[in-house]
Design an enzyme around this catalytic site. Sequence first.
Site, PDB file in Angstrom:
ATOM      1  N   LEU A  75       0.619  -1.235  -0.069  1.00  0.00           N
ATOM      2  CA  LEU A  75      -0.011  -0.051  -0.007  1.00  0.00           C
ATOM      3  C   LEU A  75       0.790   1.257   0.101  1.00  0.00           C
ATOM      4  O   LEU A  75       0.238   2.374   0.110  1.00  0.00           O
ATOM      5  CB  LEU A  75      -0.871   0.041   1.296  1.00  0.00           C
ATOM      6  CG  LEU A  75      -1.953  -1.172   1.281  1.00  0.00           C
ATOM      7  CD1 LEU A  75      -2.869  -1.349   2.284  1.00  0.00           C
ATOM      8  CD2 LEU A  75      -2.802  -1.043  -0.079  1.00  0.00           C
ATOM      9  N   HIS A  77       2.987   4.166  -1.652  1.00  0.00           N
ATOM     10  CA  HIS A  77       2.997   5.047  -2.906  1.00  0.00           C
ATOM     11  C   HIS A  77       4.348   4.968  -3.587  1.00  0.00           C
ATOM     12  O   HIS A  77       5.401   4.958  -2.945  1.00  0.00           O
ATOM     13  CB  HIS A  77       2.502   6.491  -2.498  1.00  0.00           C
ATOM     14  CG  HIS A  77       1.194   6.693  -2.110  1.00  0.00           C
ATOM     15  ND1 HIS A  77       0.826   6.538  -0.913  1.00  0.00           N
ATOM     16  CD2 HIS A  77      -0.040   7.087  -2.743  1.00  0.00           C
ATOM     17  CE1 HIS A  77      -0.385   6.997  -0.573  1.00  0.00           C
ATOM     18  NE2 HIS A  77      -1.126   7.091  -1.750  1.00  0.00           N
ATOM     19  N   MET A 113       8.712   4.170   5.314  1.00  0.00           N
ATOM     20  CA  MET A 113       8.898   3.084   5.166  1.00  0.00           C
ATOM     21  C   MET A 113      10.239   2.815   4.114  1.00  0.00           C
ATOM     22  O   MET A 113      10.765   1.850   4.027  1.00  0.00           O
ATOM     23  CB  MET A 113       7.581   2.535   4.095  1.00  0.00           C
ATOM     24  CG  MET A 113       6.353   2.531   5.094  1.00  0.00           C
ATOM     25  SD  MET A 113       6.741   1.650   6.585  1.00  0.00           S
ATOM     26  CE  MET A 113       7.301   0.003   6.007  1.00  0.00           C
ATOM     27  N   GLU A 114      10.232   3.718   3.256  1.00  0.00           N
ATOM     28  CA  GLU A 114      11.702   3.942   2.411  1.00  0.00           C
ATOM     29  C   GLU A 114      12.928   3.840   3.395  1.00  0.00           C
ATOM     30  O   GLU A 114      13.916   3.126   3.176  1.00  0.00           O
ATOM     31  CB  GLU A 114      11.786   5.071   1.243  1.00  0.00           C
ATOM     32  CG  GLU A 114      10.634   4.895   0.397  1.00  0.00           C
ATOM     33  CD  GLU A 114       9.246   5.084   0.757  1.00  0.00           C
ATOM     34  OE1 GLU A 114       8.200   4.741  -0.005  1.00  0.00           O
ATOM     35  OE2 GLU A 114       8.876   5.773   1.621  1.00  0.00           O
ATOM     36  N   ASP A 128      23.901 -11.688   3.580  1.00  0.00           N
ATOM     37  CA  ASP A 128      24.041 -12.417   2.654  1.00  0.00           C
ATOM     38  C   ASP A 128      25.730 -12.537   2.096  1.00  0.00           C
ATOM     39  O   ASP A 128      26.031 -13.667   1.880  1.00  0.00           O
ATOM     40  CB  ASP A 128      23.297 -11.808   1.289  1.00  0.00           C
ATOM     41  CG  ASP A 128      23.410 -12.818   0.116  1.00  0.00           C
ATOM     42  OD1 ASP A 128      23.193 -13.913   0.238  1.00  0.00           O
ATOM     43  OD2 ASP A 128      23.832 -12.170  -1.039  1.00  0.00           O
TER      44      ASP A 128
END
Length: 162
Positions: A75, A77, A113-114, A128
């Site tokens: 959700l 953008h 969120m970024e 990793d």
Amino acid sequence: MAKLTHIDDHGQAQMVDVSEKAVTTREARAKATVAMKPETLKLILEGGHKKGDVLSVARIAGIQAAKRTSDLIPLCHPLMLSKVSIEFEADEKNAQVHIVSFCRLAGQTGVEMEALTAASVSALTLYDMCKAVDKGMVIKAVQLLEKRGGKSGDWQADEVSA
């Protein structure tokens, strides 16, 4: 109590309509920590890893992840980020790498969120690249440190986890 903005009146998930929001400068900083064996940290810091410069690769991965957050979080953008940076701080005493991400834009929605995605993916990339020598690494303390701008104003975490 505040209302969840991603849930409509019928309890359904929705993308928030930001079309009426003002375009303002918005910034966010987030953090992730990767704990590891002291030997692993030494290998990273001395550049002795056979895969190359671990921190440079993790930095690029974090920047790319910030730019692709809306592809990962349903959700969110899609945003035109104007700045993304990733900084690393080695904590040799505790055999940890602290990762701090920063995102900025001029837009109608925030970049929390970024910033969180950038810090998380940088940590995952570090894992990793080093898992061959240390499968027991732990990614911890992923958190928003602060956000600036927007209708809700500025916010800063009360306490920063280790």
